[in-house]
Scaffold this active site. Structure first.
Site, PDB file in Angstrom:
ATOM      1  N   ASN A  26       0.862  -1.176   0.000  1.00 11.47           N
ATOM      2  CA  ASN A  26       0.000   0.000   0.000  1.00 11.47           C
ATOM      3  C   ASN A  26       0.903   1.231   0.000  1.00 11.47           C
ATOM      4  O   ASN A  26       1.504   1.555   1.016  1.00 11.47           O
ATOM      5  CB  ASN A  26      -0.903  -0.028   1.244  1.00 11.47           C
ATOM      6  CG  ASN A  26      -1.740   1.224   1.360  1.00 11.47           C
ATOM      7  OD1 ASN A  26      -1.783   2.051   0.450  1.00 11.47           O
ATOM      8  ND2 ASN A  26      -2.418   1.366   2.492  1.00 11.47           N
ATOM      9  N   TRP A  27       0.980   1.855  -1.146  1.00 16.14           N
ATOM     10  CA  TRP A  27       1.905   2.991  -1.268  1.00 16.14           C
ATOM     11  C   TRP A  27       1.371   4.263  -0.612  1.00 16.14           C
ATOM     12  O   TRP A  27       2.092   5.245  -0.497  1.00 16.14           O
ATOM     13  CB  TRP A  27       2.203   3.266  -2.749  1.00 16.14           C
ATOM     14  CG  TRP A  27       3.034   2.219  -3.428  1.00 16.14           C
ATOM     15  CD1 TRP A  27       3.419   0.995  -2.917  1.00 16.14           C
ATOM     16  CD2 TRP A  27       3.601   2.296  -4.746  1.00 16.14           C
ATOM     17  NE1 TRP A  27       4.176   0.309  -3.837  1.00 16.14           N
ATOM     18  CE2 TRP A  27       4.314   1.096  -4.970  1.00 16.14           C
ATOM     19  CE3 TRP A  27       3.578   3.257  -5.756  1.00 16.14           C
ATOM     20  CZ2 TRP A  27       4.990   0.843  -6.156  1.00 16.14           C
ATOM     21  CZ3 TRP A  27       4.249   3.000  -6.945  1.00 16.14           C
ATOM     22  CH2 TRP A  27       4.951   1.805  -7.128  1.00 16.14           C
ATOM     23  N   LYS A  28       0.115   4.257  -0.244  1.00 13.02           N
ATOM     24  CA  LYS A  28      -0.514   5.436   0.387  1.00 13.02           C
ATOM     25  C   LYS A  28      -0.300   6.675  -0.487  1.00 13.02           C
ATOM     26  O   LYS A  28      -0.237   6.560  -1.708  1.00 13.02           O
ATOM     27  CB  LYS A  28       0.005   5.616   1.811  1.00 13.02           C
ATOM     28  CG  LYS A  28      -0.112   4.312   2.628  1.00 13.02           C
ATOM     29  CD  LYS A  28       0.113   4.462   4.094  1.00 13.02           C
ATOM     30  CE  LYS A  28      -0.053   3.098   4.774  1.00 13.02           C
ATOM     31  NZ  LYS A  28       0.044   3.152   6.220  1.00 13.02           N
ATOM     32  N   HIS A  69      -9.377   1.139   5.002  1.00 17.19           N
ATOM     33  CA  HIS A  69      -8.111   1.350   5.695  1.00 17.19           C
ATOM     34  C   HIS A  69      -8.325   2.288   6.889  1.00 17.19           C
ATOM     35  O   HIS A  69      -9.116   3.226   6.804  1.00 17.19           O
ATOM     36  CB  HIS A  69      -7.075   1.942   4.725  1.00 17.19           C
ATOM     37  CG  HIS A  69      -5.687   1.878   5.295  1.00 17.19           C
ATOM     38  ND1 HIS A  69      -5.232   2.793   6.214  1.00 17.19           N
ATOM     39  CD2 HIS A  69      -4.679   0.993   5.108  1.00 17.19           C
ATOM     40  CE1 HIS A  69      -3.991   2.463   6.556  1.00 17.19           C
ATOM     41  NE2 HIS A  69      -3.634   1.376   5.890  1.00 17.19           N
ATOM     42  N   GLU A 122      -6.704   4.647   7.958  1.00 22.24           N
ATOM     43  CA  GLU A 122      -6.475   6.071   7.656  1.00 22.24           C
ATOM     44  C   GLU A 122      -7.716   6.672   6.988  1.00 22.24           C
ATOM     45  O   GLU A 122      -8.043   7.837   7.211  1.00 22.24           O
ATOM     46  CB  GLU A 122      -5.221   6.220   6.773  1.00 22.24           C
ATOM     47  CG  GLU A 122      -3.957   5.964   7.587  1.00 22.24           C
ATOM     48  CD  GLU A 122      -2.800   5.365   6.805  1.00 22.24           C
ATOM     49  OE1 GLU A 122      -2.798   5.437   5.566  1.00 22.24           O
ATOM     50  OE2 GLU A 122      -1.905   4.785   7.462  1.00 22.24           O
ATOM     51  N   GLU A 177      -5.301  -4.792  10.560  1.00 18.66           N
ATOM     52  CA  GLU A 177      -4.237  -3.808  10.749  1.00 18.66           C
ATOM     53  C   GLU A 177      -4.472  -3.058  12.065  1.00 18.66           C
ATOM     54  O   GLU A 177      -5.243  -2.094  12.098  1.00 18.66           O
ATOM     55  CB  GLU A 177      -4.238  -2.796   9.594  1.00 18.66           C
ATOM     56  CG  GLU A 177      -3.941  -3.409   8.250  1.00 18.66           C
ATOM     57  CD  GLU A 177      -3.365  -2.382   7.285  1.00 18.66           C
ATOM     58  OE1 GLU A 177      -2.209  -2.560   6.865  1.00 18.66           O
ATOM     59  OE2 GLU A 177      -4.053  -1.381   6.969  1.00 18.66           O
ATOM     60  N   GLY A 179       2.836   2.264  10.791  1.00 18.22           N
ATOM     61  CA  GLY A 179       3.799   3.348  10.639  1.00 18.22           C
ATOM     62  C   GLY A 179       4.509   3.722  11.935  1.00 18.22           C
ATOM     63  O   GLY A 179       5.172   4.747  12.015  1.00 18.22           O
ATOM     64  N   SER A 193       3.695  -2.274  10.264  1.00 16.69           N
ATOM     65  CA  SER A 193       5.140  -2.357  10.463  1.00 16.69           C
ATOM     66  C   SER A 193       5.728  -3.727  10.128  1.00 16.69           C
ATOM     67  O   SER A 193       6.631  -4.206  10.823  1.00 16.69           O
ATOM     68  CB  SER A 193       5.511  -1.942  11.890  1.00 16.69           C
ATOM     69  OG  SER A 193       5.128  -0.599  12.123  1.00 16.69           O
ATOM     70  N   GLY A 221       3.092  -1.152   4.263  1.00 19.86           N
ATOM     71  CA  GLY A 221       3.149   0.284   4.003  1.00 19.86           C
ATOM     72  C   GLY A 221       4.575   0.712   3.685  1.00 19.86           C
ATOM     73  O   GLY A 221       5.072   0.557   2.567  1.00 19.86           O
ATOM     74  N   GLY A 222       5.259   1.238   4.675  1.00 20.82           N
ATOM     75  CA  GLY A 222       6.597   1.812   4.488  1.00 20.82           C
ATOM     76  C   GLY A 222       7.567   0.921   3.722  1.00 20.82           C
ATOM     77  O   GLY A 222       8.257   1.380   2.802  1.00 20.82           O
TER      78      GLY A 222
END
Ligand code: 13P
Length: 249
Positions: A9-11, A94, A96, A166, A172, A212, A233-234
């Site tokens: 997920n590149w956000k 998600h 977010e 999640e 993150g 993470s 993510g990251g």
């Protein structure tokens, strides 16, 4: 046998040039696992990513969509629009989106319906906040998110549903759920599905863990019997790290 899936997920990261160069790097990586691999670039780069990955095993998925077919919804993107640029899977719910864009369970249930009506596969996300876990409410929260978002569906709809647990406190933050915490929750999720739809359906649904996940912890998390993959993510923003996770199966 459930599918193993690793989705990046590149956000809201990577403009067009960065998308191009990350895809070039991703294509150089060797895959040694059998996991399905997906990346979710931002809307503006979906078509480019789809074209660039046409002959590869990497699927391009979207991070969100609206529930309406079309119309006066400034700034929104429909299922049809996603399909028209090659997208066959969408991430919905998600944390977010829930936290910063006020996406409610009701809205998500409508989005799920819109995706499925358009034959788009859904990666349905949910997870508790730290306060919920500290208060011991994490299972109740997760259960209600799943029930409210998905339990209006018929059993056969789950052929097109992937779940992603999640925990918000692990996203993150560098803090991961321990492999035991992940397994415990994933087993609870599968039990919740079993109670509603029976064991056969519950056993067929892939449940991803997100929060993470890194090259140094992926193997242990993925070794748990009810963890069928990861939503990354990251670490999905670096081709080598992402493929170290893909290959952790
Ligand atoms: P991080 O891997 O950066 O914690 O993000 C997880 C996530 O939100 C994937 O959807």
């Amino acid at each position: 046998m459930r599918k193993h899936i690793v989705a990046g997920n590149w956000k809201m990261n990577n403009d067009l040039a960065m998308t191009e160069s990350l895809i070039t790097e991703l294509k150089k990586q060797a895959q040694t696992s059998n996991a399905e691999v997906m990346i979710a670039p931002t809307f503006t780069n979906l078509w480019h990513a789809f074209e660039a990955l046409r002959n590869s095993k990497i699927e391009v998925v979207a991070q969100n969509m609206h529930f309406a077919e079309s119309g006066a919804y400034t700034g929104e993107v429909s299922a049809d629009m996603l399909k028209s640029v090659g997208v066959q899977t969408v991430i919905l719910g998600h944390s977010e989106r829930r936290a910063y864009f006020n996406e409610t369970d009701d809205m998500l249930a409508k989005k799920v319906d819109a995706a499925l009506n358009n034959k788009i596969r859904v990666i349905f996300c949910f997870g508790e906040e730290l306060a919920d876990r500290k208060a011991g409410n994490h299972e109740a929260i997760v259960e209600s998110q799943i029930k409210n978002g998905l339990f209006h569906l018929k059993a056969n709809a789950f052929e097109r549903i992937v779940l992603a647990y999640e925990p918000v406190w692990a996203i993150g933050t560098g803090e991961t759920a321990s492999p035991e915490q992940a397994q415990e929750m994933h087993a609870f999720i599968r039990k919740t599905l079993t109670n509603k739809y029976g064991k056969e359906v519950a056993d067929s649904v892939s449940i991803l863990y997100g929060g993470s996940v890194k090259p140094n912890n992926a193997k242990e998390i993925f070794s748990k019997p009810d963890v069928d993959g990861g939503l990354i993510g990251g670490a999905a923003l670096k081709a080598e790290d992402f493929y170290a996770i893909v290959n952790a199966f």
